[in-house]
Structures are given as structure tokens and as C-alpha cells.
Design an enzyme around this catalytic site. Structure first.
Site, PDB file in Angstrom:
ATOM      1  N   GLN A   6      -7.574   0.179   4.110  1.00 62.25           N
ATOM      2  CA  GLN A   6      -8.332  -0.343   5.253  1.00 62.25           C
ATOM      3  C   GLN A   6      -9.695  -0.917   4.849  1.00 62.25           C
ATOM      4  O   GLN A   6     -10.277  -1.690   5.602  1.00 62.25           O
ATOM      5  CB  GLN A   6      -8.538   0.747   6.312  1.00 62.25           C
ATOM      6  CG  GLN A   6      -7.285   1.099   7.085  1.00 62.25           C
ATOM      7  CD  GLN A   6      -6.794  -0.021   7.990  1.00 62.25           C
ATOM      8  OE1 GLN A   6      -7.571  -0.771   8.567  1.00 62.25           O
ATOM      9  NE2 GLN A   6      -5.479  -0.153   8.095  1.00 62.25           N
ATOM     10  N   GLY A  38       0.844  -1.190   0.000  1.00 61.53           N
ATOM     11  CA  GLY A  38       0.000   0.000   0.000  1.00 61.53           C
ATOM     12  C   GLY A  38       0.883   1.246   0.000  1.00 61.53           C
ATOM     13  O   GLY A  38       0.592   2.241  -0.669  1.00 61.53           O
ATOM     14  N   THR A  39       1.962   1.188   0.737  1.00 62.88           N
ATOM     15  CA  THR A  39       2.880   2.330   0.820  1.00 62.88           C
ATOM     16  C   THR A  39       3.418   2.692  -0.562  1.00 62.88           C
ATOM     17  O   THR A  39       3.434   3.866  -0.949  1.00 62.88           O
ATOM     18  CB  THR A  39       4.056   1.989   1.775  1.00 62.88           C
ATOM     19  OG1 THR A  39       3.509   1.748   3.072  1.00 62.88           O
ATOM     20  CG2 THR A  39       5.073   3.113   1.842  1.00 62.88           C
ATOM     21  N   ASN A  80      -7.262   4.515   9.040  1.00 67.12           N
ATOM     22  CA  ASN A  80      -6.693   3.337   9.691  1.00 67.12           C
ATOM     23  C   ASN A  80      -6.732   3.405  11.219  1.00 67.12           C
ATOM     24  O   ASN A  80      -6.791   2.385  11.889  1.00 67.12           O
ATOM     25  CB  ASN A  80      -5.245   3.109   9.225  1.00 67.12           C
ATOM     26  CG  ASN A  80      -4.429   4.365   9.186  1.00 67.12           C
ATOM     27  OD1 ASN A  80      -4.806   5.345   8.547  1.00 67.12           O
ATOM     28  ND2 ASN A  80      -3.315   4.366   9.874  1.00 67.12           N
ATOM     29  N   THR A 132      11.127  -7.660 -10.896  1.00 68.78           N
ATOM     30  CA  THR A 132      10.595  -8.985 -11.222  1.00 68.78           C
ATOM     31  C   THR A 132       9.222  -9.182 -10.588  1.00 68.78           C
ATOM     32  O   THR A 132       9.030  -8.904  -9.401  1.00 68.78           O
ATOM     33  CB  THR A 132      11.577 -10.086 -10.752  1.00 68.78           C
ATOM     34  OG1 THR A 132      12.794  -9.892 -11.452  1.00 68.78           O
ATOM     35  CG2 THR A 132      11.035 -11.487 -11.030  1.00 68.78           C
ATOM     36  N   CYS A 151       5.526   4.728  17.303  1.00 66.45           N
ATOM     37  CA  CYS A 151       6.463   5.370  18.220  1.00 66.45           C
ATOM     38  C   CYS A 151       7.877   5.227  17.677  1.00 66.45           C
ATOM     39  O   CYS A 151       8.299   4.144  17.326  1.00 66.45           O
ATOM     40  CB  CYS A 151       6.365   4.702  19.575  1.00 66.45           C
ATOM     41  SG  CYS A 151       7.621   5.269  20.693  1.00 66.45           S
ATOM     42  N   SER A 162      -3.841  -3.249  -0.228  1.00 61.50           N
ATOM     43  CA  SER A 162      -2.673  -4.010   0.215  1.00 61.50           C
ATOM     44  C   SER A 162      -3.141  -5.374   0.726  1.00 61.50           C
ATOM     45  O   SER A 162      -4.008  -5.454   1.597  1.00 61.50           O
ATOM     46  CB  SER A 162      -1.975  -3.227   1.333  1.00 61.50           C
ATOM     47  OG  SER A 162      -0.918  -3.984   1.860  1.00 61.50           O
ATOM     48  N   ALA A 163      -2.546  -6.452   0.181  1.00 63.22           N
ATOM     49  CA  ALA A 163      -3.064  -7.806   0.435  1.00 63.22           C
ATOM     50  C   ALA A 163      -3.045  -8.228   1.904  1.00 63.22           C
ATOM     51  O   ALA A 163      -3.932  -8.943   2.361  1.00 63.22           O
ATOM     52  CB  ALA A 163      -2.261  -8.815  -0.394  1.00 63.22           C
ATOM     53  N   HIS A 164      -2.041  -7.771   2.655  1.00 64.44           N
ATOM     54  CA  HIS A 164      -1.918  -8.310   4.026  1.00 64.44           C
ATOM     55  C   HIS A 164      -2.978  -7.775   4.986  1.00 64.44           C
ATOM     56  O   HIS A 164      -3.070  -8.221   6.127  1.00 64.44           O
ATOM     57  CB  HIS A 164      -0.506  -8.071   4.589  1.00 64.44           C
ATOM     58  CG  HIS A 164      -0.189  -6.661   4.984  1.00 64.44           C
ATOM     59  ND1 HIS A 164      -0.250  -6.238   6.298  1.00 64.44           N
ATOM     60  CD2 HIS A 164       0.191  -5.586   4.263  1.00 64.44           C
ATOM     61  CE1 HIS A 164       0.101  -4.960   6.359  1.00 64.44           C
ATOM     62  NE2 HIS A 164       0.370  -4.545   5.131  1.00 64.44           N
TER      63      HIS A 164
HETATM   64  N1  PLP Z   1      -2.633   3.150   3.928  1.00 61.77           N
HETATM   65  C1  PLP Z   1      -3.306   2.796   5.022  1.00 61.77           C
HETATM   66  C2  PLP Z   1      -4.619   3.449   5.309  1.00 61.77           C
HETATM   67  C3  PLP Z   1      -2.810   1.819   5.899  1.00 61.77           C
HETATM   68  O1  PLP Z   1      -3.494   1.483   6.984  1.00 61.77           O
HETATM   69  C4  PLP Z   1      -1.558   1.217   5.588  1.00 61.77           C
HETATM   70  C5  PLP Z   1      -0.966   0.237   6.499  1.00 61.77           C
HETATM   71  O2  PLP Z   1      -1.181   0.229   7.682  1.00 61.77           O
HETATM   72  C6  PLP Z   1      -0.899   1.608   4.420  1.00 61.77           C
HETATM   73  C7  PLP Z   1      -1.463   2.581   3.615  1.00 61.77           C
HETATM   74  C8  PLP Z   1       0.398   0.988   4.031  1.00 61.77           C
HETATM   75  O3  PLP Z   1       0.207  -0.305   3.526  1.00 61.77           O
HETATM   76  P1  PLP Z   1       1.406  -1.362   3.517  1.00 61.77           P
HETATM   77  O4  PLP Z   1       1.494  -1.918   4.897  1.00 61.77           O
HETATM   78  O5  PLP Z   1       1.004  -2.393   2.520  1.00 61.77           O
HETATM   79  O6  PLP Z   1       2.621  -0.645   3.120  1.00 61.77           O
END
Ligand code: PLP
Length: 403
Positions: free
Chosen positions: A178, A70-71, A150, A234, A321, A196-198
């Protein structure tokens, strides 16, 4: 047994998803960019996965780009779109409650000469379409408002915000990290979105960027010709297969899981909000089913998280933190609460594996931890008072010495 109440941070991999992924890690491990049969098998699996996901999201396959997280999707969208649209203007709007992936990306663009307006939230946790409208300028090119936050789980009025932005032709990006797997995604109202899959029982290290056909974006990661030449690296075949499998399963079971999670969350809230000084952050009627962010007056969130960890309950403060300092939640502050409230909040998030027994145990542990924190807090206060009295008597002065 420890109780895990941090599903918004990450979820365990679903066993069915692992089974679907495994062949792509063992037998069909070829590089999808390779010419031979191993490569072709993997490449075909990616084509099928992308097509299937596009169908579920209601978009075209060519509008989907797989990333590492997601980042990365958030960074790519903001930096890639803004740098591609620079010729039109250099003003960006970002809601002040976004994930750091967007806030920090916007700050980096500020250093490159872009101007950024951070829009605060309402007290209920939402970003209002009016606030976005007021922030718009002639030179605004990009706006980011997340689907749900989040930390609080509060859902934003994406359709209404989209209407405001469409009128001005501003690119609308929506972080859906989220909400993916918990809500229908607002694909048709936005120009770009991330997942984001996780976060929905898929593997870590794989994300997705949806980008509406015709959008302009510069690449963030230079390298090979993967992802139609826009993202080198890749291809993560097993990860992509896992993302799609997990998303399909989450969507199929969405209502049942949401009902179950909501009931457990509400049972938890009923008891925990009865603790003196406990306040729910955000409007419960506008929240995802699995979130509960609670401020505990007279405590710090960080202290409570540590006490609960000792009592085998895993939860989190919204704010990460670093360097040992008590960090304040930028989200709670952007909702108009003061520093002490923002420091005292704890996030509990529930998932499909949470049980009623775990909820009961967590309620007990939260109640005892908050009382213990209050006792520690009041004994510290008492000590300060004794010190003040002692110094007053010893020096005959009312001033406490500065240290
Ligand atoms: N955006 C939101 C709202 C999130 O809650 C998170 C992860 O906590 C991210 C982006 C980042 O996702 P990733 O953990 O896949 O980098």
C-alpha cells in the site's frame, strides 16, 4: 460518469508506463532466458530495470526478485523464510491486521507444526513495538508487520519495530504494497519487503520481493533457473519494465500527488464525518493521504457499497465478501472494535486522477445512501416490533417463537 474511489484495490495503468512497456510486448518480445539476440535484448532490459530500481530503493540489484504479485511475494517470504529457518525455531509473529496473503500463509505454516502469535493493533490502528516485544520468544524466527494497512491506511512504526527485532536476530518482513509510490520504503530497516505494480499505476500481474543479502529462503515456485534459481517461470519482461517505470514516475511525483490527494480526502472527510453515526477508523494523523475508512452506525458496509454502486460511486468494504455472507473486517476487529462496527465500515480511497467534482458528487451520494440505509433499517425494526406485538396478542405470550 462513475466515480472511482477504490484506488487501494487497484489503479489504472499510467499511459506513459504503457508506452514504455509496449515495445517489450511487440518487437522485443524475446524470452530473456533464450540465447539469441531477441532473448539478449529482453534480458539486458531486465538487468537495467533491476539496477535502476535497486538504486532508487537503496539496495543491491541481487537483493531484488520479481514475482507475479504482492500475494506471491508475501507467500514466498513467509513460507520460504520460515521453512529455511526451521532449524532455529518454529515460532512466527504476524500482526493481526496483515493482508490475507500473510495471514493465510501463517495459518498454513501452523498446519505444518509452526506456532503463530497474531498481534492485535491499538485503537489508533497501529501495531505497537511493545506488543511485538511481548510476543517474542526464544524460538521466534520471523515477524511480519505491514508498512501501512490496506483497509485503514494507518502507517506502522517500522523503524521502532525493527529495533526490537534486530536485538533478537528475528527476520523482519514488511508488506509495503500500500505504501510503494506513496512513501519512502523502509528498505534499510527490514530483511524483506513486498510491492505490487498495479497499486501505483503499473500493470497487474507483477510484484517484487526485496530480500536482504545473506537471508535464507527456500523457493516457492519450482521450475527453471529464473531469478537466480529461486523462482521458476518465464520472465515477465513487459511487466517488470512497467513496474519499474511506474515506480520511478510515482516516486518523482510523490509529494505533488500526495498533497493533492490529501486535500481531496480531507474535503470528503469534513462532510462525510458530519453524518450522524459516522466514525473514522484509525488515527487520521497516522494515515496515508488517500485512505478513509468510515464506520456508519446502523448500516452494513456491504449494503452501502451496493447502494453506492447503484449511484455510480465505486468503493469497497475492507473485508472481501464470499458465499453471500456479510463478512466482518478482521482489521477493524483487531483494533478492538466490536462486530457491529467491523461490519459497518466502508473504505474510500483516492488517487491522482480524482477530481473535486467527483468528491462533491461522492459526498452527496454517500449522504443520501446512508439516510436510505437508515430508513430501510428502521423500517425493518418497525416490522419486527409489529410482529412481536401481533404474536403477543395472538398467543398471549411474551415469547417470540424461535425460527
Ligand atoms: N498486501 C496488501 C497490503 C494489499 O493491499 C494487497 C492487495 O490488495 C496485497 C498484499 C496483494 O497484492 P496483489 O494484488 O498484487 O496480489
Amino acid at each position: 460518469m462513475a466515480v472511482y474511489l477504490d484506488y487501494a484495490a487497484t489503479t489504472p495503468l499510467d499511459e506513459d508506463v504503457l508506452k514504455i512497456m509496449t515495445p517489450y510486448l511487440l518487437q522485443d518480445f524475446g524470452n530473456p532466458s533464450s540465447q539469441h539476440s531477441f532473448g539478449k535484448t529482453a534480458a539486458n532490459a531486465i538487468v537495467r530495470a533491476r539496477d535502476y530500481l535497486a538504486k532508487i530503493l537503496g539496495c543491491l540489484s541481487e537483493e531484488l526478485y520479481f514475482t507475479s504479485s504482492g500475494t506471491e511475494s508475501d507467500n514466498w517470504a513467509l513460507k520460504g523464510v520460515c521453512s529455511a529457518l526451521e532449524y532455529k525455531g518454529k515460532h512466527i509473529i504476524v500482526s493481526a491486521i496483515e493482508h490475507p496473503a500473510l495471514i493465510e500463509s501463517a495459518k498454513e505454516m501452523q498446519k505444518k507444526g509452526f506456532e503463530v502469535t497474531f498481534v492485535n493493533a491499538e485503537k489508533d490502528g497501529t501495531i505497537s513495538p511493545e506488543a511485538i516485544k511481548n510476543a517474542l520468544r526464544e524460538d521466534t524466527i520471523f515477524c511480519a508487520v505491514m508498512h501501512a494497512n490496506n483497509e485503514t491506511g494507518v502507517i506502522n512504526p517500522i523503524e521502532e519495530i525493527s529495533a526490537v527485532l534486530k536485538e533478537k536476530g528475528v527476520f523482519f518482513f514488511c508488506d509495503c504494497v500500500q505504501t510503494a509510490g506513496y512513501m519512502r520504503l523502509p528498505t534499510k530497516y527490514v530483511d524483506g519487503l513486498s510491492i505490487s505494480a498495479h497499486k501505483f499505476y503499473g500493470p497487474k500481474g507483477v510484484g517484487l520481493l526485496y530480500l536482504k543479502k545473506g537471508s535464507q529462503i527456500n523457493r516457492l515456485i519450482s521450475g527453471g533457473n529464473q531469478e537466480r534459481g529461486l523462482r521458476g517461470g518465464t520472465t515477465n519482461t513487459a511487466g517488470i519494465i512497467g513496474l519499474v517505470a511506474a515506480y520511478v514516475k510515482a516516486v518523482e511525483h510523490m509529494e505533488i500527488n500526495n498533497d493533492k490527494i490529501r486535500k481531496l480526502r480531507d474535503a470528503f472527510l469534513n462532510k462525510v464525518l458530519a453524518i450522524s453515526g459516522a466514525t473514522l477508523m484509525g488515527d487520521k494523523n497516522k494515515m496515508l493521504p488517500g485512505h478513509a475508512n468510515i464506520a456508519f452506525e446502523g448500516c452494513t458496509g456491504e449494503q452501502l457499497v451496493m447502494m453506492l454502486d447503484n449511484r455510480k460511486v465505486a468503493c469497497s468494504t475492507g473485508a472481501a465478501c464470499s458465499s453471500g455472507a456479510v463478512k466482518t473486517s478482521h482489521v477493524i476487529k483487531a483494533m478492538g472494535y466490536d462486530e457491529s462496527v467491523a461490519k459497518s465500515s466502508v473504505r474510500f480511497t483516492f488517487g491522482k486522477n480524482t477530481s473535486l467534482r467527483e468528491i462533491d458528487s461522492a459526498i452527496f451520494m454517500v449522504t443520501t445512501s446512508v439516510s436510505a440505509a437508515h430508513r430501510i433499517y428502521s423500517s425493518k425494526e418497525k416490522l419486527e416490533e409489529l410482529k412481536r406485538n401481533f404474536l403477543k396478542k395472538a398467543t398471549g405470550s411474551n415469547d417470540t417463537p424461535k425460527n
